[in-house]
Design a protein around this motif. Structure first.
Motif, short mmCIF file in Angstrom:
data_model
loop_
_atom_site.label_atom_id
_atom_site.label_comp_id
_atom_site.label_asym_id
_atom_site.label_seq_id
_atom_site.Cartn_x
_atom_site.Cartn_y
_atom_site.Cartn_z
N ASP A 72 1.85 12.58 12.19
CA ASP A 72 1.01 11.47 12.66
C ASP A 72 -0.11 11.11 11.70
OD1 ASP A 72 2.57 11.11 14.88
OD2 ASP A 72 1.23 12.18 16.25
N VAL A 73 -0.45 11.98 10.76
CA VAL A 73 -1.49 11.66 9.80
C VAL A 73 -1.11 10.44 8.97
CG1 VAL A 73 -0.70 13.17 7.93
CG2 VAL A 73 -3.15 12.69 8.19
N LEU A 74 0.19 10.14 8.87
CA LEU A 74 0.66 9.02 8.06
C LEU A 74 0.68 7.69 8.80
CD1 LEU A 74 3.36 11.19 6.42
CD2 LEU A 74 1.62 9.99 5.12
N VAL A 75 0.37 7.68 10.09
CA VAL A 75 0.36 6.42 10.83
C VAL A 75 -1.03 5.78 10.89
CG1 VAL A 75 2.40 7.01 12.21
CG2 VAL A 75 0.11 7.45 13.13
N ASP A 76 -2.02 6.46 10.35
CA ASP A 76 -3.38 5.90 10.27
C ASP A 76 -3.86 6.06 8.83
OD1 ASP A 76 -5.99 5.04 11.75
OD2 ASP A 76 -6.55 6.73 10.44
N TYR A 77 -4.17 4.96 8.20
CA TYR A 77 -4.51 4.99 6.77
C TYR A 77 -5.71 5.88 6.48
CZ TYR A 77 -4.98 3.34 1.98
OH TYR A 77 -5.03 3.27 0.62
N GLN A 78 -6.75 5.77 7.27
CA GLN A 78 -7.94 6.59 7.04
C GLN A 78 -7.64 8.07 7.24
OE1 GLN A 78 -10.92 5.38 5.70
NE2 GLN A 78 -11.16 7.59 5.37
N SER A 79 -6.84 8.39 8.24
CA SER A 79 -6.44 9.80 8.46
C SER A 79 -5.66 10.33 7.27
CB SER A 79 -5.59 9.93 9.73
OG SER A 79 -6.36 9.58 10.86
N TRP A 80 -4.80 9.50 6.70
CA TRP A 80 -4.04 9.89 5.52
C TRP A 80 -4.98 10.16 4.35
CZ3 TRP A 80 -3.22 6.73 1.03
CH2 TRP A 80 -2.30 7.27 0.12
N LEU A 81 -5.97 9.26 4.13
CA LEU A 81 -6.96 9.48 3.06
C LEU A 81 -7.73 10.77 3.30
CD1 LEU A 81 -8.40 5.86 2.63
CD2 LEU A 81 -6.91 7.09 1.03
N ASP A 82 -8.19 10.96 4.54
CA ASP A 82 -8.98 12.14 4.89
C ASP A 82 -8.19 13.43 4.70
OD1 ASP A 82 -11.02 10.38 5.56
OD2 ASP A 82 -10.73 10.59 7.74
N ALA A 83 -6.87 13.37 4.84
CA ALA A 83 -6.01 14.54 4.69
C ALA A 83 -5.66 14.82 3.23
CB ALA A 83 -4.73 14.37 5.51
N GLY A 84 -6.22 14.03 2.31
CA GLY A 84 -5.96 14.26 0.89
C GLY A 84 -4.74 13.53 0.36
N GLU A 85 -4.33 12.48 1.05
CA GLU A 85 -3.21 11.63 0.62
C GLU A 85 -1.92 12.43 0.44
OE1 GLU A 85 -4.35 9.10 -2.66
OE2 GLU A 85 -6.33 8.77 -1.78
N PRO A 86 -1.46 13.09 1.51
CA PRO A 86 -0.23 13.87 1.39
C PRO A 86 0.98 12.98 1.11
CG PRO A 86 -0.90 13.69 3.68
CD PRO A 86 -2.01 13.11 2.86
N ASP A 87 2.01 13.60 0.48
CA ASP A 87 3.25 12.90 0.19
C ASP A 87 3.89 12.37 1.47
OD1 ASP A 87 3.27 13.09 -2.53
OD2 ASP A 87 4.68 14.77 -2.61
N GLY A 88 4.58 11.26 1.33
CA GLY A 88 5.29 10.66 2.44
C GLY A 88 5.05 9.16 2.48
N PHE A 89 5.76 8.51 3.36
CA PHE A 89 5.60 7.06 3.54
C PHE A 89 4.38 6.82 4.42
CE2 PHE A 89 6.23 2.88 5.26
CZ PHE A 89 6.71 2.17 4.17
N VAL A 90 3.43 6.04 3.95
CA VAL A 90 2.19 5.80 4.68
C VAL A 90 2.40 4.61 5.62
CG1 VAL A 90 -0.29 5.42 4.52
CG2 VAL A 90 0.90 6.69 2.71
N TRP A 91 2.80 4.91 6.85
CA TRP A 91 3.01 3.88 7.86
C TRP A 91 1.71 3.14 8.16
CZ3 TRP A 91 8.09 3.67 8.54
CH2 TRP A 91 8.85 4.83 8.40
N GLY A 92 0.60 3.83 7.99
CA GLY A 92 -0.72 3.30 8.35
C GLY A 92 -1.22 2.16 7.51
N THR A 93 -0.46 1.69 6.53
CA THR A 93 -0.87 0.46 5.86
C THR A 93 -0.70 -0.73 6.80
OG1 THR A 93 1.33 0.09 4.93
CG2 THR A 93 -0.27 1.31 3.55
N CYS A 94 0.19 -0.56 7.78
CA CYS A 94 0.39 -1.54 8.86
C CYS A 94 0.94 -2.89 8.40
CB CYS A 94 -0.87 -1.71 9.70
SG CYS A 94 -1.40 -0.18 10.48
N TRP A 95 1.67 -2.89 7.31
CA TRP A 95 2.39 -4.09 6.88
C TRP A 95 3.53 -3.65 5.97
CZ3 TRP A 95 2.63 -6.09 1.79
CH2 TRP A 95 1.82 -5.45 0.86
N ALA A 96 4.49 -4.53 5.74
CA ALA A 96 5.67 -4.20 4.95
C ALA A 96 5.83 -5.19 3.81
CB ALA A 96 6.91 -4.23 5.84
N LEU A 97 6.13 -4.68 2.62
CA LEU A 97 6.35 -5.53 1.46
C LEU A 97 7.83 -5.87 1.36
CD1 LEU A 97 5.10 -6.84 -1.08
CD2 LEU A 97 5.67 -4.73 -2.31
#
Length: 162
Positions: A72-97
């Protein structure tokens, strides 16, 4: 003429973002909020597929990346940053390219079958992004520019020089 032909002159086949998407409240139509930073009509547009008779959604994230992206750390961008940017797809950007973008599917046997069943013209389209692929069978298309906003996509899309 495929309904997508009318928007493909301003919506490039890639380098646009899907900022939001889903069925509208009445459940018949499916809408995308897209942002394009290039092309003749850059900005955000609401693109609504009407009379959606069939829709399929599939992940575009590779299996090995999914395995690293479960937390779940990857579904919130700030949580991902706070966790040290772990590997994985960052769902928390909340948009798709868009990857290969949006395309009209022709010939479209599924759309022809729906047209025969419903007695109205039906079309098929596919949208391909970095996180999902959506295929739709629909009756028509409506769109409107809703803002001049391009900051999200322009921060990641690098225009090619001519």
């Amino acid at each position: 003429m495929h309904p997508l032909d009318a928007i493909l002159d301003w919506l490039l086949d890639c380098d646009f973002g899907v900022m939001d998407h889903g069925f509208v409240p009445h459940g018949r139509d499916y809408t995308f909020l897209v942002e394009s930073s290039m092309g003749k009509d850059a900005g955000r547009h609401q693109v609504q597929f009407t009379h959606v008779a069939e829709l399929s959604y599939a992940t575009a994230v590779a299996d090995d990346v999914w395995a690293k992206s479960w937390g779940d750390v990857l579904v919130d961008y700030q949580s991902w940053l706070d966790a040290g940017e772990p590997d994985g797809f960052v769902w928390g950007t909340c948009w798709a390219l868009a990857r290969t973008g949006i395309r009209a599917v022709e010939p479209a046997p599924k759309a022809a079958a729906w047209a025969a069943r419903l007695g109205n013209p039906m079309y098929e389209a596919e949208i391909d992004t970095d996180r999902f692929r959506i295929n739709l069978i629909f009756g028509s298309l409506q769109w409107a520019k809703v803002s001049e906003e391009t900051s999200t996509v322009s921060s990641v899309a690098i225009p090619l020089s001519s």
